[in-house]
Design a protein around this motif. Structure first.
Motif, PDB file in Angstrom:
ATOM      1  N   ALA A 256      -4.064  12.475  -0.282  1.00 40.00           N
ATOM      2  CA  ALA A 256      -3.036  13.099   0.589  1.00 40.00           C
ATOM      3  C   ALA A 256      -3.501  12.710   2.034  1.00 40.00           C
ATOM      4  N   ALA A 257      -4.660  12.326   2.298  1.00 37.92           N
ATOM      5  CA  ALA A 257      -5.145  11.681   3.570  1.00 37.92           C
ATOM      6  C   ALA A 257      -4.363  10.476   4.090  1.00 37.92           C
ATOM      7  N   VAL A 258      -3.566   9.706   3.172  1.00 42.52           N
ATOM      8  CA  VAL A 258      -2.832   8.509   3.322  1.00 42.52           C
ATOM      9  C   VAL A 258      -1.404   8.546   3.200  1.00 42.52           C
ATOM     10  N   ASP A 259      -0.980   9.542   2.566  1.00 45.01           N
ATOM     11  CA  ASP A 259       0.217   9.810   2.126  1.00 45.01           C
ATOM     12  C   ASP A 259       0.755  11.446   2.453  1.00 45.01           C
ATOM     13  N   ASP A 260       1.396  11.752   3.040  1.00 37.25           N
ATOM     14  CA  ASP A 260       1.885  13.203   3.096  1.00 37.25           C
ATOM     15  C   ASP A 260       3.004  13.567   2.523  1.00 37.25           C
ATOM     16  N   THR A 261       3.347  13.166   1.377  1.00 33.82           N
ATOM     17  CA  THR A 261       4.507  13.289   0.432  1.00 33.82           C
ATOM     18  C   THR A 261       4.310  14.926   0.186  1.00 33.82           C
ATOM     19  N   ARG A 262       2.987  15.321  -0.266  1.00 33.90           N
ATOM     20  CA  ARG A 262       2.658  16.834  -0.705  1.00 33.90           C
ATOM     21  C   ARG A 262       2.065  17.699   0.244  1.00 33.90           C
ATOM     22  N   ALA A 263       2.453  17.242   1.603  1.00 37.88           N
ATOM     23  CA  ALA A 263       1.601  17.900   2.635  1.00 37.88           C
ATOM     24  C   ALA A 263       1.989  19.453   2.738  1.00 37.88           C
TER      25      ALA A 263
ATOM     26  N   ARG B  19       0.902  -1.268   0.038  1.00 39.25           N
ATOM     27  CA  ARG B  19       0.166   0.012  -0.072  1.00 39.25           C
ATOM     28  C   ARG B  19       0.775   1.217  -0.108  1.00 39.25           C
ATOM     29  N   PRO B  20       1.994   1.259   0.781  1.00 37.29           N
ATOM     30  CA  PRO B  20       2.606   2.689   0.992  1.00 37.29           C
ATOM     31  C   PRO B  20       3.200   3.142  -0.672  1.00 37.29           C
ATOM     32  N   GLY B  21       3.720   2.342  -1.601  1.00 37.11           N
ATOM     33  CA  GLY B  21       4.286   2.558  -2.637  1.00 37.11           C
ATOM     34  C   GLY B  21       3.158   3.030  -3.460  1.00 37.11           C
ATOM     35  N   GLN B  22       1.960   2.244  -3.493  1.00 37.41           N
ATOM     36  CA  GLN B  22       0.795   2.270  -4.362  1.00 37.41           C
ATOM     37  C   GLN B  22       0.179   3.693  -4.037  1.00 37.41           C
ATOM     38  N   ARG B  23       0.097   4.099  -2.725  1.00 37.75           N
ATOM     39  CA  ARG B  23      -0.582   5.285  -2.351  1.00 37.75           C
ATOM     40  C   ARG B  23       0.376   6.526  -2.894  1.00 37.75           C
ATOM     41  N   ARG B  24       1.730   6.311  -2.828  1.00 41.09           N
ATOM     42  CA  ARG B  24       2.434   7.368  -3.236  1.00 41.09           C
ATOM     43  C   ARG B  24       2.402   7.546  -4.782  1.00 41.09           C
ATOM     44  N   ARG B  25       2.183   6.621  -5.509  1.00 41.69           N
ATOM     45  CA  ARG B  25       1.989   6.686  -6.974  1.00 41.69           C
ATOM     46  C   ARG B  25       0.637   7.104  -7.345  1.00 41.69           C
ATOM     47  N   TRP B  26      -0.147   6.950  -6.826  1.00 48.31           N
ATOM     48  CA  TRP B  26      -1.559   7.545  -6.855  1.00 48.31           C
ATOM     49  C   TRP B  26      -1.890   8.718  -6.506  1.00 48.31           C
ATOM     50  N   LEU B  27      -1.085   9.432  -5.393  1.00 41.55           N
ATOM     51  CA  LEU B  27      -1.162  10.744  -5.085  1.00 41.55           C
ATOM     52  C   LEU B  27      -0.369  11.423  -6.265  1.00 41.55           C
ATOM     53  N   GLU B  28       0.904  10.753  -6.664  1.00 39.23           N
ATOM     54  CA  GLU B  28       1.554  11.774  -7.633  1.00 39.23           C
ATOM     55  C   GLU B  28       0.911  11.752  -9.028  1.00 39.23           C
ATOM     56  N   ALA B  29      -0.021  10.841  -9.370  1.00 40.04           N
ATOM     57  CA  ALA B  29      -0.676  10.564 -10.575  1.00 40.04           C
ATOM     58  C   ALA B  29      -1.810  11.696 -10.498  1.00 40.04           C
ATOM     59  N   ALA B  30      -2.405  11.788  -9.366  1.00 43.42           N
ATOM     60  CA  ALA B  30      -3.529  12.905  -9.035  1.00 43.42           C
ATOM     61  C   ALA B  30      -2.762  14.259  -9.172  1.00 43.42           C
ATOM     62  N   TRP B  31      -1.889  14.385  -8.422  1.00 45.78           N
ATOM     63  CA  TRP B  31      -0.992  15.765  -8.277  1.00 45.78           C
ATOM     64  C   TRP B  31      -0.689  16.118  -9.756  1.00 45.78           C
ATOM     65  N   THR B  32      -0.063  15.294 -10.379  1.00 44.46           N
ATOM     66  CA  THR B  32       0.244  15.803 -11.889  1.00 44.46           C
ATOM     67  C   THR B  32      -0.782  15.898 -12.745  1.00 44.46           C
ATOM     68  N   ALA B  33      -1.974  15.280 -12.498  1.00 40.88           N
ATOM     69  CA  ALA B  33      -3.171  15.745 -13.359  1.00 40.88           C
ATOM     70  C   ALA B  33      -3.758  16.898 -12.945  1.00 40.88           C
ATOM     71  N   VAL B  34      -3.857  17.211 -11.829  1.00 40.91           N
ATOM     72  CA  VAL B  34      -4.342  18.832 -11.299  1.00 40.91           C
ATOM     73  C   VAL B  34      -3.723  19.974 -12.094  1.00 40.91           C
ATOM     74  N   PHE B  35      -2.527  19.741 -12.296  1.00 34.44           N
ATOM     75  CA  PHE B  35      -1.540  20.589 -13.092  1.00 34.44           C
ATOM     76  C   PHE B  35      -1.494  20.637 -14.556  1.00 34.44           C
ATOM     77  N   THR B  36      -2.146  19.444 -15.169  1.00 31.92           N
ATOM     78  CA  THR B  36      -1.844  19.353 -16.584  1.00 31.92           C
ATOM     79  C   THR B  36      -3.177  19.298 -17.261  1.00 31.92           C
TER      80      THR B  36
END
Length: 829
Positions: free
Chosen positions: A642-649, A606-623
């Motif tokens: 972002a509620a389960v991964d704080d990379t972009r907090a 889960r941690p790796g997939q959470r981060r991948r999903w957050l990054e995919a969503a983050w990128t999509a918001v900007f593109t």
């Protein structure tokens, strides 16, 4: 109150012995603005005939002051749920003077104080059996009667009911409003709405009929109410039903009221439909949200005929109204409004709900065996609504559209203002179609479970469809190939009638073969290996949105069933979702992906997939296109991720405080801001002071609820303990605030913080069920079920509590089954 749970047998006996002539209900709501006053006065006069010496009226309230029977005072025999009557004559008039409670659970007469301006708002919600919380009555759908409501309320308030106002008298700071008598209707669809509601008016006309229209909401939401858009869909629906139903709208006016803290999407009270305030969009809203609102408006309007004009005799035949309304909501959206892709949303959202419910051990036939009211309350599920609607879509394909609507017209004319069962409808449809529908009804309405369709090569230009279990289907098989532009288009569509477990049909090789093309039937579809490989590389090249929806549905069902790994499903979503143009499909994908991560992936992944999903969503918001629906949908996905991964907090916080770069065009409305703050709180990056500051920006009902959720989301043992205590001991929490506290308690990736409460949960739920209303108890039982890695605690509870109420056991069995499915999917390699 052991007698509060009415049974089918006793109500059937009562309706055989008692026939209601009329109700006259007086409600004194003048004290409603006084928050210290928990009660209101209610007086009911019922006129009825009887062939028995004794019966009872239903009432749930703190006390009954007096009962008069045939002009004579009689002793009050009230056990907290039933008022006993004896010494009945052939013709009787009974008057009950009682005191009822204002509700904070959305059951009965709900009272809400708007923090934005301090104003008080009231509305009723009864289905299936909460009219008895407001007035004494024969609480069952087959005892219809005309109702006359008289309501005393503060001066200046809007006071609404099912019919138009007949008389209004003003007395200083109060008013008394008398409504015209209703046509014969059931208790559960009567309605009273009162408060300083903002109101917009219009009308609809056809032939000699003019129907006054109105849309209302709280005054503090008036600036957000797009009444013209609601009226537009309303008129389109009225036009469609007038043309196809052949029975003029019978209930006079048509009010639609958006109300706070609502337990449902909407309720079909004739002439006074109530809706959740979630459909009044405070900020940005996507096309998918507008489509969902239109669907609900049209669903409730269909009930004016299916449910209100003609009503099921008992809750066994709940599908007679809900399945039809669900089907008509999608049909009319697609054919009469701008939302022409409504069947795409139906195929992915509504049918997914049905598939989920129909695979539980508690599944039931569409025509269910409902022995009592507790069972009825839990039967408002995906089978009764979405499976029933799917089956009706199949029925229309089976008998033909013209025969279907002619059957409906005959049904309305023959049974207007009456009550019916399955046999009554089948009689009309059989007559108009020339088909004996008894076998069809047995296969589709009186059995449970969902068929799974798979494709096999039968050799020499033939293929076979294998279905388990076998049912009669009429469907189309689409053969898709690439065109000169590289798009996947349907080159050949073959119609196939399935009867047996294995059906052979003439076929041809194709990169993609889609069973149930056009989504005509109700069945899970599996993709054959070649088709699966094609869509994993080229799903975005499928031009038809309904075909894409069917493919995504097939992938999701295979993931839920443990036949496709969650990682493989997530890879497809990350690859194709950003280019998905259909708002309903995109919304479904952005909902399913985080669910798959948290439920169907093994914990270590889960941690790796959470981060991948957050990054995919983050990128999509900007593109994605600035200001687009897609950008907004992806921003909401960021908040969930972002509620389960704080990379972009840090970046999220900078967006909220205005120091960081906000994506161009993103509409950062109050609801999105609260979602982002909740994500920060759940990952330990927001404190109570931050949330207090946000509340200062948005001190509204929605803002206070969101703050409560965010406060409970903070990953601290003391916070979780406080939330747990509030859930189980603070009976002043409203339905909405209870939900928010439960959601906050469960928020984030901190299972270790809430696992210590698992034993307490199983120790408490039986007491909760006995002490709380079924609505509030259900929220606690479902919302707090432990999501651990073992079935043992739930199995122990079920074994030790074989004598628990059936409705409570059903909820525990269902939650256990969801956990078992999670564990099976997590074990897939």
């Amino acid at each position: 109150m052991p007698s509060a749970n009415l049974t089918r047998a006793e109500t059937a006996e009562r309706s055989r012995a008692v026939s209601v002539r009329s109700y006259h209900v007086d409600l004194d709501l003048r004290g409603a603005p006084d928050a210290g006053n928990p009660c209101f006065a209610t007086t009911t006069t019922v006129e009825f005939t009887a062939t028995t010496d004794a019966t009872w009226l239903d009432f749930l309230g703190p006390r009954v002051e007096s009962v008069a029977l045939n002009d004579a005072a009689v002793p009050v025999r009230y056990d907290g749920a039933r008022i006993g009557l004896s010494g009945l004559r052939a013709h009787n008039v009974v008057t009950v003077v009682a005191t009822a409670d204002y509700s904070r659970s959305g059951e009965g007469l709900h009272r809400y104080v708007d923090p934005a301006d301090g104003q008080t708002y009231l509305y009723t919600q009864y289905e299936p059996a909460d009219a008895r919380r407001v007035f004494a009555c024969f609480e069952q759908p087959d005892m219809k009667a005309p109702f006359t409501f008289v309501v005393s309320a503060p001066a200046g308030w809007q006071v609404l009911s099912n019919r138009h106002v007949a008389e209004r008298e003003s007395l200083g700071d109060a008013q008394t409003v008398k409504f015209a008598p209703t046509l014969p209707i059931s208790t559960y669809i009567t309605a009273v709405v009162a408060g300083p509601y903002h109101r917009a008016e219009s009308s609809w006309s056809r032939d000699e009929l003019t129907v006054p229209l109105a849309v209302s909401c709280r005054a503090s939401l008036a600036q957000y109410l797009d009444a013209d858009a609601v009226f537009a869909v309303t008129r389109q629906g009225m036009d469609f039903y007038a043309e196809h139903f052949g029975y003029p709208y019978p209930f006079g006016k048509y009010d639609q009221v958006f109300v706070p803290e609502y337990n449902l999407g909407a309720m079909e009270n004739p002439g006074c439909v109530t809706f959740t305030e979630a459909y009044v969009f405070r900020g940005a809203a996507t096309a998918a949200q507008y489509q969902a609102r239109a669907n609900t408006i049209l669903h409730e309007m269909a009930h004016m005929w299916f449910g209100d004009l003609v009503t099921m005799t008992w809750w066994d035949d709940l599908w007679l109204k809900e399945s039809f309304a669900d089907y008509m909501g999608a049909l009319v959206s697609a054919e009469a409004t701008e939302f022409t892709d409504a069947w795409v949303a139906f195929a992915n959202r509504r049918k997914a709900w049905a598939y989920l419910q129909d695979q539980l051990p508690t599944t039931h036939p569409i025509v269910a065996d409902i022995v009592d009211l507790e069972a009825a309350k839990l039967n408002f599920d995906g089978i009764t609504y979405a499976k029933g609607a799917s089956v009706l879509k199949q029925l229309v394909a089976f008998v033909g559209r013209d025969a279907f609507f002619e059957g409906a017209r005959r049904y309305f004319r023959r049974h207007a203002f009456g009550n019916t069962t399955l046999a009554d409808l089948l009689t009309e449809l059989s007559a108009t179609s020339g088909r004996d529908l008894s076998e069809w009804a047995r296969a589709w309405l009186q059995t449970s479970g969902v068929s799974t369709l798979t494709l096999e090569d039968a050799g020499e230009g033939w293929s076979a469809i294998v279905q388990r279990p076998a049912r009669p289907h009429r469907l189309a098989v689409g053969h898709y190939d690439f065109d000169e532009h590289g798009d996947l288009v349907c080159r050949r569509r073959v119609e196939v009638d399935l009867e047996a477990e294995r059906t052979v049909f003439e076929s041809a090789p194709a990169p993609l073969i889609l069973l149930d093309d056009a989504d005509l039937t109700y069945a899970k579809v599996r993709l054959d290996p070649r088709s699966l490989e094609t869509v994993e590389h080229s799903l975005d090249r499928v031009v038809d949105p309904l075909a894409r929806g069917s493919i995504w549905s097939a992938l999701w069902n295979a993931t839920r069933d443990g036949e496709l790994t969650a990682a493989r499903y997530l890879a497809a979503v990350r690859r194709f979702a950003v280019a998905e143009p259909n708002p309903a499909l995109l919304t479904a994908l952005l909902t399913n992906a985080p669910y798959a991560i948290e439920h169907y992936l093994p914990p270590a992944s889960r941690p790796g997939q959470r981060r991948r999903w957050l990054e995919a969503a983050w990128t999509a918001v900007f593109t994605t296109a600035p200001g687009s629906d897609e950008q907004l949908a992806w921003a909401r996905a960021v908040a969930v991720a972002a509620a389960v991964d704080d990379t972009r907090a840090a970046e999220v916080r900078a967006i909220l405080d205005g120091t960081g770069k906000t994506p161009d065009g993103l509409r950062l409305d109050p609801d999105l801001r609260w979602q982002l703050w909740t994500a920060l709180a759940a990952t330990g990056h927001a404190e109570s002071a931050d949330l207090d500051g946000e509340l200062a920006r948005d001190d509204t009902g929605s803002g206070r609820t969101a703050r409560l959720r965010a406060l409970a989301a903070r990953p601290l043992p003391a916070v979780k303990d406080q939330a747990w205590t509030a859930i189980f001991t603070d009976t002043a929490l409203s339905n909405e605030h209870l939900d928010a506290t439960i959601a906050g308690f469960r928020a984030g990736a901190h299972r270790e913080l809430i696992a210590p409460f698992d034993d307490d949960y199983f120790a408490a739920i039986r007491t909760v069920w006995s002490e709380r209303s079924i609505e509030m108890a259900r929220r606690i039982v479902v919302g707090l079920f432990p999501a651990g890695n073992t079935l043992e605690p739930s199995d122990r509870w079920l074994e030790a509590h074989a004598d628990a109420p059936a409705a409570l056991r059903r909820l525990v069995v269902e939650q256990r089954d969801h956990l078992a499915r999670d564990l099976r999917a997590q074990a897939l390699r």
